[in-house]
Design an enzyme around this catalytic site. Structure first.
Site, PDB file in Angstrom:
ATOM      1  N   GLY A  36      36.330   9.033 -39.887  1.00 19.78           N
ATOM      2  CA  GLY A  36      35.898  10.311 -39.272  1.00 19.78           C
ATOM      3  C   GLY A  36      36.410  10.181 -37.782  1.00 19.78           C
ATOM      4  O   GLY A  36      37.242   9.467 -37.399  1.00 19.78           O
ATOM      5  N   ASN A  37      35.739  11.235 -37.182  1.00 18.53           N
ATOM      6  CA  ASN A  37      35.851  11.011 -35.510  1.00 18.53           C
ATOM      7  C   ASN A  37      34.542  11.955 -34.983  1.00 18.53           C
ATOM      8  O   ASN A  37      33.834  12.294 -35.586  1.00 18.53           O
ATOM      9  CB  ASN A  37      37.143  11.984 -35.196  1.00 18.53           C
ATOM     10  CG  ASN A  37      37.326  13.251 -35.691  1.00 18.53           C
ATOM     11  OD1 ASN A  37      36.446  14.023 -35.040  1.00 18.53           O
ATOM     12  ND2 ASN A  37      38.194  13.641 -36.684  1.00 18.53           N
ATOM     13  N   HIS A  38      34.791  11.834 -33.719  1.00 14.71           N
ATOM     14  CA  HIS A  38      33.428  12.270 -32.878  1.00 14.71           C
ATOM     15  C   HIS A  38      33.383  13.868 -32.675  1.00 14.71           C
ATOM     16  O   HIS A  38      32.400  14.199 -31.894  1.00 14.71           O
ATOM     17  CB  HIS A  38      33.549  11.483 -31.400  1.00 14.71           C
ATOM     18  CG  HIS A  38      33.094  10.135 -31.471  1.00 14.71           C
ATOM     19  ND1 HIS A  38      31.960   9.448 -32.104  1.00 14.71           N
ATOM     20  CD2 HIS A  38      33.937   9.175 -30.973  1.00 14.71           C
ATOM     21  CE1 HIS A  38      32.190   8.288 -32.000  1.00 14.71           C
ATOM     22  NE2 HIS A  38      33.323   7.902 -31.463  1.00 14.71           N
ATOM     23  N   ALA A  89      39.237  19.097 -35.587  1.00 19.18           N
ATOM     24  CA  ALA A  89      39.746  17.484 -35.260  1.00 19.18           C
ATOM     25  C   ALA A  89      39.999  17.078 -36.663  1.00 19.18           C
ATOM     26  O   ALA A  89      39.144  16.339 -37.232  1.00 19.18           O
ATOM     27  CB  ALA A  89      38.526  16.755 -34.426  1.00 19.18           C
TER      28      ALA A  89
END
Ligand code: CTP
Ligand code: CA
Length: 220
Positions: A29-31, A97
């Site tokens: 995943g990402n932030h 994102a």
């Protein structure tokens, strides 16, 4: 209702990260928190638009009656949800994102710890904004986001062209207080013929600046 009304318009917004599963308990995943996408959804809704919000996993909620939320997890799910809603939308805002890659295979059981190294093979995800850009009609308006660490403006401009966007919002990471997880953001909006710079502001105010400019371009 303010003079900047989007009444009768449908706005499709992607927001948040995507999670790409590795096994039943892990993901890539990402932030991204989704704050910017949700702020845009609220802002468009406040100006009378019917908002279709396709949201990756976030802790955010919205109660606005003009916002319909479709929750998804992976890039593939986000793409399918966007495809279903794109034809009917006047404005597309790609604030998500999206993970660029996903594990080639998803293990059906939890991967057990073994050996000193583990390699996970990744394959490219569909570029939602670029795929939609190929289908865009004359009357539709699309907005992308870019987060760059170097050659910011040139890279953003390249994305504007490649994804057939009408506008791209460049997030500055250089400014403390901008970007992931902050409630503030500093943006530059790039169009084919113009560049607009803005001060560090609350994300709700940044959303208003973006919505104002989209209103000008779609009502000019
Ligand atoms: N985007 C998308 N689908 C993807 C990747 C990106 O819709 N699979 C959209 C984002 O929502 C954003 C824009 O494309 O509006 C730019 O995303 P970004 O990650 O900056 O661009 P990439 O083309 O993925 O390039 P890179 O990550 O290599 O900088
Ligand atoms: Ca990317």
């Amino acid at each position: 209702m303010t003079e900047k009304s989007f009444k009768g318009k449908t706005v499709l917004i992607t927001a948040g990260p995507t999670y790409e599963p590795i096994d039943p308990v892990r993901f890539i995943g990402n932030h991204s928190t989704g704050k910017m996408g949700y702020a845009l959804a609220e802002c468009f809704a406040a100006h009378g638009a019917a908002v279709q919000l396709v949201s990756g996993p976030t802790g955010l909620h919205t109660n606005h009656t003009n916002i319909e939320v479709k929750r998804v997890t992976t890039a593939e799910e986000m793409y399918k949800a966007v495809l279903k809603r794109a034809d009917a939308a006047d404005i597309w805002v790609f604030a998500a994102a999206v993970a660029d890659y996903r594990p080639k295979t998803v293990a059906d059981k939890k991967i057990k710890k073994a050996g000193d190294e583990l390699t996970i093979e990744l394959v490219k995800n569909v570029d939602i904004a670029a795929a939609l850009g190929k289908e865009k009609e004359e009357w539709q308006f699309s907005v992308g986001f870019a987060l760059e660490t170097d050659n910011e403006a040139a890279n953003a401009r390249e994305k504007l062209r490649k994804k057939n966007l009408d506008m791209i919002v460049l997030n500055s990471l250089k400014d403390p207080g901008a970007g992931f997880a902050h409630d503030t953001n500093k943006i530059t909006i790039i169009e084919e013929e113009a560049t607009h710079t803005f001060e560090l502001k609350k994300k709700s105010e940044v959303a208003q600046d973006i919505v104002d400019l989209i209103w000008k371009r779609t009502n000019g």
